[in-house]
Motif scaffolding. Sequence first.
Motif, PDB file in Angstrom:
ATOM      1  N   ARG B 205       1.759  -3.786   4.072  1.00  0.00           N
ATOM      2  CA  ARG B 205       1.430  -3.553   5.521  1.00  0.00           C
ATOM      3  C   ARG B 205       2.131  -4.923   6.346  1.00  0.00           C
ATOM      4  O   ARG B 205       2.630  -5.274   7.354  1.00  0.00           O
ATOM      5  N   SER B 230       2.831  -1.743  -1.852  1.00  0.00           N
ATOM      6  CA  SER B 230       1.697  -0.467  -1.676  1.00  0.00           C
ATOM      7  C   SER B 230       2.863   0.421  -0.597  1.00  0.00           C
ATOM      8  O   SER B 230       4.683   0.652  -0.793  1.00  0.00           O
ATOM      9  N   THR B 248      -0.288   7.477  -6.895  1.00  0.00           N
ATOM     10  CA  THR B 248       0.757   7.769  -7.107  1.00  0.00           C
ATOM     11  C   THR B 248       1.830   7.095  -7.387  1.00  0.00           C
ATOM     12  O   THR B 248       3.223   7.932  -7.352  1.00  0.00           O
ATOM     13  N   SER B 263      -4.360  -4.114   1.953  1.00  0.00           N
ATOM     14  CA  SER B 263      -5.515  -4.143   2.394  1.00  0.00           C
ATOM     15  C   SER B 263      -7.070  -3.080   1.443  1.00  0.00           C
ATOM     16  O   SER B 263      -7.189  -3.674   1.259  1.00  0.00           O
ATOM     17  N   GLN B 267      -6.550   4.262  -3.430  1.00  0.00           N
ATOM     18  CA  GLN B 267      -5.497   4.997  -4.152  1.00  0.00           C
ATOM     19  C   GLN B 267      -4.994   3.731  -5.021  1.00  0.00           C
ATOM     20  O   GLN B 267      -4.299   4.035  -5.943  1.00  0.00           O
ATOM     21  N   HIS B 268      -4.687   3.072  -4.101  1.00  0.00           N
ATOM     22  CA  HIS B 268      -3.997   1.293  -3.994  1.00  0.00           C
ATOM     23  C   HIS B 268      -4.587   0.488  -5.801  1.00  0.00           C
ATOM     24  O   HIS B 268      -3.496   0.430  -6.309  1.00  0.00           O
ATOM     25  N   ASN B 282      -5.577 -12.486   2.235  1.00  0.00           N
ATOM     26  CA  ASN B 282      -5.265 -10.920   3.629  1.00  0.00           C
ATOM     27  C   ASN B 282      -6.091 -12.152   5.018  1.00  0.00           C
ATOM     28  O   ASN B 282      -6.912 -12.742   4.389  1.00  0.00           O
ATOM     29  N   LEU B 301      -1.022 -14.843   6.156  1.00  0.00           N
ATOM     30  CA  LEU B 301       0.263 -14.938   4.791  1.00  0.00           C
ATOM     31  C   LEU B 301       1.209 -15.248   5.367  1.00  0.00           C
ATOM     32  O   LEU B 301       2.044 -16.174   4.357  1.00  0.00           O
TER      33      LEU B 301
HETATM   34  C1  LIG Z   1      -3.882  11.265  -1.811  1.00  0.00           C
HETATM   35  C2  LIG Z   1      -2.741   9.848  -1.184  1.00  0.00           C
HETATM   36  C3  LIG Z   1      -2.698   8.951  -2.402  1.00  0.00           C
HETATM   37  C4  LIG Z   1      -1.941   7.377  -2.673  1.00  0.00           C
HETATM   38  N1  LIG Z   1      -1.202   6.874  -3.177  1.00  0.00           N
HETATM   39  C5  LIG Z   1      -1.583   5.731  -2.942  1.00  0.00           C
HETATM   40  C6  LIG Z   1      -0.774   4.178  -3.847  1.00  0.00           C
HETATM   41  O1  LIG Z   1      -0.283   5.145  -4.701  1.00  0.00           O
HETATM   42  N2  LIG Z   1      -0.308   3.324  -3.308  1.00  0.00           N
HETATM   43  C7  LIG Z   1      -0.443   2.637  -1.901  1.00  0.00           C
HETATM   44  O2  LIG Z   1      -0.894   1.664  -2.013  1.00  0.00           O
HETATM   45  N3  LIG Z   1      -0.981   3.650  -1.276  1.00  0.00           N
HETATM   46  C8  LIG Z   1      -1.764   4.605  -1.787  1.00  0.00           C
HETATM   47  N4  LIG Z   1      -2.457   5.407  -0.614  1.00  0.00           N
HETATM   48  C9  LIG Z   1      -2.353   5.052   0.439  1.00  0.00           C
HETATM   49  C10 LIG Z   1      -3.345   4.278   1.019  1.00  0.00           C
HETATM   50  O3  LIG Z   1      -4.375   4.967   1.292  1.00  0.00           O
HETATM   51  C11 LIG Z   1      -3.393   3.121   1.993  1.00  0.00           C
HETATM   52  O4  LIG Z   1      -2.712   3.953   2.909  1.00  0.00           O
HETATM   53  C12 LIG Z   1      -2.301   1.993   1.345  1.00  0.00           C
HETATM   54  O5  LIG Z   1      -2.484   1.398   0.418  1.00  0.00           O
HETATM   55  C13 LIG Z   1      -2.581   1.368   2.486  1.00  0.00           C
HETATM   56  O6  LIG Z   1      -1.196   0.423   2.534  1.00  0.00           O
HETATM   57  P1  LIG Z   1      -1.406  -1.171   2.877  1.00  0.00           P
HETATM   58  O7  LIG Z   1      -2.625  -1.907   2.005  1.00  0.00           O
HETATM   59  O8  LIG Z   1       0.516  -2.246   1.986  1.00  0.00           O
HETATM   60  O9  LIG Z   1      -1.247  -1.076   3.820  1.00  0.00           O
HETATM   61  P2  LIG Z   1      -2.050  -1.272   5.551  1.00  0.00           P
HETATM   62  O10 LIG Z   1      -3.791  -1.162   5.102  1.00  0.00           O
HETATM   63  O11 LIG Z   1      -2.405  -1.240   6.556  1.00  0.00           O
HETATM   64  O12 LIG Z   1      -3.457  -2.916   5.225  1.00  0.00           O
HETATM   65  C14 LIG Z   1      -2.496  -4.296   5.270  1.00  0.00           C
HETATM   66  C15 LIG Z   1      -3.622  -5.736   5.589  1.00  0.00           C
HETATM   67  O13 LIG Z   1      -2.914  -6.238   5.691  1.00  0.00           O
HETATM   68  C16 LIG Z   1      -3.246  -7.300   6.670  1.00  0.00           C
HETATM   69  N5  LIG Z   1      -2.834  -8.438   7.028  1.00  0.00           N
HETATM   70  C17 LIG Z   1      -2.043  -7.867   8.109  1.00  0.00           C
HETATM   71  N6  LIG Z   1      -1.575  -8.967   8.651  1.00  0.00           N
HETATM   72  C18 LIG Z   1      -1.571  -9.973   8.187  1.00  0.00           C
HETATM   73  C19 LIG Z   1      -1.088 -10.911   8.082  1.00  0.00           C
HETATM   74  N7  LIG Z   1       0.268 -11.585   8.448  1.00  0.00           N
HETATM   75  N8  LIG Z   1      -1.635 -11.844   6.934  1.00  0.00           N
HETATM   76  C20 LIG Z   1      -2.227 -11.961   5.839  1.00  0.00           C
HETATM   77  N9  LIG Z   1      -2.854 -10.050   6.271  1.00  0.00           N
HETATM   78  C21 LIG Z   1      -2.521  -9.889   6.860  1.00  0.00           C
HETATM   79  C22 LIG Z   1      -4.264  -6.106   6.557  1.00  0.00           C
HETATM   80  O14 LIG Z   1      -5.470  -7.103   7.488  1.00  0.00           O
HETATM   81  C23 LIG Z   1      -4.177  -5.610   6.101  1.00  0.00           C
HETATM   82  O15 LIG Z   1      -6.250  -5.015   5.267  1.00  0.00           O
HETATM   83  C24 LIG Z   1      -2.571   7.175  -1.084  1.00  0.00           C
HETATM   84  C25 LIG Z   1      -3.239   7.752   0.001  1.00  0.00           C
HETATM   85  C26 LIG Z   1      -3.268   9.280  -0.197  1.00  0.00           C
HETATM   86  C27 LIG Z   1      -4.846   9.114   0.681  1.00  0.00           C
END
Ligand SMILES: Cc1cc2nc3c(=O)[nH]c(=O)nc-3n(C[C@H](O)[C@H](O)[C@H](O)COP(=O)(O)OP(=O)(O)OC[C@H]3O[C@@H](n4cnc5c(N)ncnc54)[C@H](O)[C@@H]3O)c2cc1C
Lengths: 246, 318
Positions: B205, B230, B248, B263, B267-268, B282, B301
């Motif tokens: 994200r 993700s 998943t 992040s 689960q990731h 990050n 990034l």
């Molecule tokens: C039962 C269950 C199963 C799940 N299965 C999965 C799965 O299979 N896969 C999965 O991925 N998730 C899964 N999830 C979701 C998981 O819990 C997280 O919500 C998800 O992985 C977060 O995605 P993210 O890291 O892309 O987003 P975020 O958690 O929003 O992280 C975004 C990151 O980007 C960084 N960032 C923002 N802007 C910048 C920038 N300009 N430069 C550098 N860094 C930046 C932030 O610091 C932050 O760390 C599951 C959740 C549940 C409850």
Amino acid sequence: MKLLVCVSKTPDTTAKISFNSDGTKFNEAGVTFIMNPYDEWYALVRAIELVEKNGGTVTLINVGDASNDQTIRKGLAIGATDAVRINAEPKSSLFIAKQIAEYAKNENFDIVFTGKESIDYNGSEVGAMIAEFLDLPFISFANKLDMNGNTATMQREIEGGVEIVEVETPFALSAAKGMAEQRIPNMMGIMKAKSKPFKVVNPVAFPDYAAPIHFDLPNEKGGVKLVDPDDMDELVRLLHEEAKVI
Amino acid sequence: MVLVFAEATNGQFKKAAFEAVTYGFKTAQSLGTQCLALTLGNVENGGQLGQYGAAKVYNVADASLNSFDSQVYASVIAQAAENLGATVIVLCHNSTGKSLIGRLAAKLNAGSVSAVKSLPDTNGGFKVKKGVYSGKATATYDITSDIKIVSLASNEVRPAKSGNDVAMEELSLNVPASKVKVLEVKRQEGIVPLPEAEIVVSAGRGMKGPENWGIVEELAQAMGATTACSRPVADADWRPHHEHVGQTGVAIRPNLYIALGISGAIQHLAGVNQSKTIVVINKDPEAPFFKAADYGVVGDLFDVVPRLTAAVKKFKAG
Ligand SMILES: Cc1cc2nc3c(=O)[nH]c(=O)nc-3n(C[C@H](O)[C@H](O)[C@H](O)COP(=O)(O)OP(=O)(O)OC[C@H]3O[C@@H](n4cnc5c(N)ncnc54)[C@H](O)[C@@H]3O)c2cc1C
Ligand SMILES: Nc1ncnc2c1ncn2[C@@H]1O[C@H](COP(=O)(O)O)[C@@H](O)[C@H]1O
């Protein structure tokens, strides 16, 4: 339609994993257990949807001890018709599959649903084993299932793509993300679940040919090495010379 | 005998087949026996498996074996195993292997362990290790049945050449009629599928929106990597679902996993924690992913990624 959904109980996805001091047993202290997500979100919900549309029954089956009852009741609350628990410790995949197949062999289920894997043993084995014991076709990693009379059209995941297949009932499948959307049980479902038929049956004798004898936690990573964001040549050098991955 | 089922797709082997034969050869050595390879349907140059240690390569040429049905394949492989006196069967832990291992175990009354990541310890048993609890632990299994079946996790064994091409021999076995009709196979051409990729560039994200993925693709291209994402990114349709890795989504174990703006939720990590080397980029120094990383870059990034791409290009240009 008469549908069977195999459900297992697993630690919550966020559970901290640890073992007893000699590494032979999973440490359950402080761990929340859930229904294996693939079984609940995809297999069970799709089975319920099919029965809502075409009529029929959804039977839950689990191999485990009484500590699994709560998980099974949740499946009833989500909408399954009835449940069977085979009262045995699920130590190996072939043992589990044998128990389920023994129960199912005289029941003439149209579809046997499993999840694509259990998130504790990560075997991806039990579904195919049941299919073989019952001499049924098996479609693995199905992420779509549509029924037209006795004919199922399914999409299954393969490396880098998908396959569309057609098969007649009876058959078995393993369910992957996409087959359905998670359902949260409502109050009415939870109330009704209490009076739904729930049978506990004894296992048949069968050996454990391949059971875990020891568990290890991964070595702690040596700690992250931080690289100056202005010096990506240094990161490339580390990946080449130290990690040897490029 | 150790029997390896080496799958060919459109007649060609992938790296996983060479890994499995290498594994089978080493297992046969430790058991003081031979490694045999089995191929099904159309296969070109099957004899090359000899280079990886197969003493003989067998083929069942029946054209119906060009499309996959676990019931038919299991029947044919079980017949081959019985005819050839196999006591160990090795498969690849890919979609075909995952559909087969359980079937074969049930058919041959055999113990099986999927996704093994070690050669068997044959000192007083047949002990193999695999990742359990979504990669958060390793379990050692002892297989006690007469016939033992394993499927090999990808990227665990480097294909190693130990011999020469051998002739491919035809096996004539009973191929039952399939009850499954394959209507269509859709594969993306020209990219290494995620489960097989050695280098994966993955973004989350932190990318802010799908319109920004150009820098991810440029880095992936420079590195010869496959792209991943993700879960929220796939759920928001910024990227196709087959790119979603994690608990998943797809579970992967590349040599190098580069995470951009992810992040590092548990689960990731469950789907990527078996990667050999992890790089995290990050802007938040507190992002949990850094704890699981080998190399970290704290920074934006949108600045760091183009710089990394340039550095990779410079390195490749030599
Ligand atoms: C039962 C269950 C199963 C799940 N299965 C999965 C799965 O299979 N896969 C999965 O991925 N998730 C899964 N999830 C979701 C998981 O819990 C997280 O919500 C998800 O992985 C977060 O995605 P993210 O890291 O892309 O987003 P975020 O958690 O929003 O992280 C975004 C990151 O980007 C960084 N960032 C923002 N802007 C910048 C920038 N300009 N430069 C550098 N860094 C930046 C932030 O610091 C932050 O760390 C599951 C959740 C549940 C409850
Ligand atoms: N103890 C059990 N009881 C009932 N079904 C199970 C059990 N263990 C596994 N299964 C089913 O088999 C599927 C695959 O499990 P596994 O082979 O362990 O990855 C799960 O998603 C369940 O549907």
